[in-house]
Design a protein around this motif. Structure first.
Motif, short mmCIF file in Angstrom:
data_model
loop_
_atom_site.label_atom_id
_atom_site.label_comp_id
_atom_site.label_asym_id
_atom_site.label_seq_id
_atom_site.Cartn_x
_atom_site.Cartn_y
_atom_site.Cartn_z
N GLU A 1 0.87 -1.20 0.15
CA GLU A 1 -0.03 0.01 0.01
C GLU A 1 0.84 1.22 0.11
OE1 GLU A 1 -3.66 1.95 2.60
OE2 GLU A 1 -2.66 0.10 3.47
N GLU B 1 1.93 12.67 0.60
CA GLU B 1 1.07 12.97 1.65
C GLU B 1 0.26 11.45 1.79
OE1 GLU B 1 -2.91 15.66 2.67
OE2 GLU B 1 -1.69 16.01 0.86
N GLU B 2 0.08 10.70 1.02
CA GLU B 2 -0.49 9.57 1.12
C GLU B 2 0.24 8.67 1.73
OE1 GLU B 2 -2.31 7.82 -2.48
OE2 GLU B 2 -2.76 9.76 -3.20
N LYS B 3 1.47 8.64 1.29
CA LYS B 3 2.53 7.71 2.06
C LYS B 3 2.58 7.97 3.68
CE LYS B 3 5.31 7.16 -1.89
NZ LYS B 3 5.41 5.81 -2.16
N HIS C 1 0.31 9.25 5.44
CA HIS C 1 -1.00 8.95 6.02
C HIS C 1 -1.13 7.43 6.32
CE1 HIS C 1 -5.21 8.56 7.07
NE2 HIS C 1 -5.38 7.68 6.15
N ILE C 2 -0.54 6.68 5.34
CA ILE C 2 -0.35 5.20 5.56
C ILE C 2 0.40 4.78 6.52
CG2 ILE C 2 0.65 3.07 4.56
CD1 ILE C 2 -0.67 4.28 1.72
N ALA D 1 1.18 4.15 -3.16
CA ALA D 1 0.75 5.47 -3.11
C ALA D 1 1.25 6.49 -3.86
CB ALA D 1 1.00 6.03 -1.52
N THR E 1 1.20 9.85 -3.63
CA THR E 1 1.78 11.08 -3.12
C THR E 1 2.55 11.16 -1.62
OG1 THR E 1 -0.20 11.71 -1.83
CG2 THR E 1 -0.15 12.55 -4.30
#
Length: 68
Positions: A3, A11-13, A15-16, A7, A9
């Motif tokens: 996951e 930011e997504e990384k 958040h994960i 990702a 971006t």
């Protein structure tokens, strides 16, 4: 790990990483560091996690706004 690698971006990384904080061990964090071209020489899992999250934060701050 998959996951995180998928990702798009930073930011997504981040958040994960925050969402899966308790599930990460040394091997996962080491794989994440390698995927980001980071050298993390911490031996403690918590220190590795903090270092990677800090690097992601710095990358997001300086790389995302570069082309605006």
């Amino acid at each position: 790990l998959i996951e995180f690698l998928d990702a798009d971006t930073l930011e997504e990384k981040m958040h994960i990483m925050v969402y899966n904080r308790n599930k990460m061990d040394f091997n996962v964090l080491n794989s994440i560091a390698i995927s980001l071209d980071l050298v993390v020489e911490k031996e403690n899992v918590q220190e590795m996690y903090d270092e990677i999250l800090n690097c992601l934060s710095m990358m997001e701050k300086f790389e995302c706004n570069r082309f605006r």
